[in-house]
Design a protein around this motif. Sequence first.
Motif, PDB file in Angstrom:
ATOM      1  N   ASN A  13      -0.459  13.450  36.126  1.00 51.32           N
ATOM      2  CA  ASN A  13      -1.660  13.551  35.268  1.00 51.32           C
ATOM      3  C   ASN A  13      -1.429  12.929  33.885  1.00 51.32           C
ATOM      4  O   ASN A  13      -2.052  13.323  32.889  1.00 51.32           O
ATOM      5  CB  ASN A  13      -2.095  15.018  35.098  1.00 51.32           C
ATOM      6  CG  ASN A  13      -2.613  15.598  36.395  1.00 51.32           C
ATOM      7  OD1 ASN A  13      -3.371  14.951  37.113  1.00 51.32           O
ATOM      8  ND2 ASN A  13      -2.204  16.814  36.713  1.00 51.32           N
ATOM      9  N   ASP A  63      -4.618  11.057  32.423  1.00 49.88           N
ATOM     10  CA  ASP A  63      -5.612  11.990  31.865  1.00 49.88           C
ATOM     11  C   ASP A  63      -5.214  12.438  30.463  1.00 49.88           C
ATOM     12  O   ASP A  63      -6.037  12.449  29.539  1.00 49.88           O
ATOM     13  CB  ASP A  63      -5.741  13.231  32.771  1.00 49.88           C
ATOM     14  CG  ASP A  63      -6.768  13.020  33.867  1.00 49.88           C
ATOM     15  OD1 ASP A  63      -7.666  12.189  33.669  1.00 49.88           O
ATOM     16  OD2 ASP A  63      -6.646  13.660  34.917  1.00 49.88           O
ATOM     17  N   GLU A  87      -8.914   4.660  32.265  1.00 48.02           N
ATOM     18  CA  GLU A  87      -8.993   6.127  32.185  1.00 48.02           C
ATOM     19  C   GLU A  87      -9.806   6.567  30.969  1.00 48.02           C
ATOM     20  O   GLU A  87     -10.603   7.509  31.057  1.00 48.02           O
ATOM     21  CB  GLU A  87      -7.579   6.716  32.122  1.00 48.02           C
ATOM     22  CG  GLU A  87      -7.528   8.231  32.270  1.00 48.02           C
ATOM     23  CD  GLU A  87      -7.995   8.710  33.630  1.00 48.02           C
ATOM     24  OE1 GLU A  87      -8.461   9.858  33.721  1.00 48.02           O
ATOM     25  OE2 GLU A  87      -7.912   7.933  34.604  1.00 48.02           O
TER      26      GLU A  87
END
Length: 437
Positions: free
Chosen positions: A312, A315, A363
């Motif tokens: 992750n 993110d 992203e």
Amino acid sequence: MFVATIGFIMVIAIVALLLKGKMSPIVVLITVPTIAALIMGYSVGEVGGFIKEGVGTTTSNAILFLFSVVFFGVMSDVGVFDIIVNFLVKKAGANVVSITVATAIIAIIAHLDGSTATTVLISIPSMWPIYKRMKIRPHVLLCIVASAMGVMNLLPWGGPTARTATVLGMDATILWHMLIPIQVLGCIVTILLAVVLGILEKRRGAGLVGDAGDCDVAEAAAAQVQQGQELKRSGLLWFNILLTVGLIASLMLNITTSYVLFMLFLSAALIINFPSLKEQDNRIKAHAPTALIISATMLASGAMVGIMNGTNMLDAMANAIISVLPDALGRYIHIIFGVLGMPLGMVVGTDAYFYGIMPLIIEVGTKYGIAGLNTAMAMIIGKNVVLMISPLVPATYLAIGLVDMDLKDHIRFCFKWLFAVTMIMLLGGLLMGIIKL
């Protein structure tokens, strides 16, 4: 915040190592993300799972690149492009604009194989003697070839499209289908650029061949570099042309998986042109180094993508950027980086751009409701067109070496023209609805 910090340090380390050129991209893309994941506390087994997941998304594109590079290399060996080049050179005659337009068409066709070195070695040696005789500056020759190469590099086996598809986790041919209208526009703009540059050169006094006469201009083409004549297959020329056209048509019609088409067409090309085992092995070995290195790099990038997704990291990094980015700019980040793609692409290597910067911007864009595909298509345009004026691309030095030009003069002349091509393609993508605001 810890994950985001590790992520930023990882991206900076990857970009720095790739820019310095001290380590292979394959080593960098595997080692640095792995170390980052281990620092974050993930076990070796977990990291291995992330890598396996990521590599699985890149396998088809790696296979595509492996077979496509060898196929087009073989087609170049047997002389598929020679007849077109010779025909255009003769037709151009002593007309300055015709010569510059012929240069654009030759470079566009030459880059069908996606190889920058092949394009340079086909386009520049065949036209440079004519340019000298006609007193056309070498800057013009290199600028036209650079534009054609940048536009045609959107092909799925050209590299950047395959890299972008890897980041997006999609098939490179499907991505190319979406980019075809922008690529067609780019080809038209490149030919128009050739017309404009030809007119400007004519006004400067180009076209004065002195006492030599027009016929000597065509004869100057004989000065082009002739290599690998023993590999030419003149008796099979039309078969090879039809084979190449048939492959491209099959790819556009999406008859089956793209790498399957290349496997089948390459097999047919080798069987017909090089019947013996020794000949086939020699042709494969001749083009295997380039194909293998780039394919392996794509698989390595899959390891990086897998780790970034599994931990992750993306993110966390995107959220950190959003916290300091004004909302007014965030909604247009894909357009901003589409505009910045060319200058950024000049100073950042291909792998660093596509595997280090693009995933992060994608992203960030998704946090503002911008589809990853949208951001990727905007970013790929500028990076492609800048290809042959980047100091980080070996073909740039090959090109300037063939005409004995300084890098600074090449960049100074080409940048404004190529930036204009980039902006027209980006605007065209917006107007056609391929890239959405």
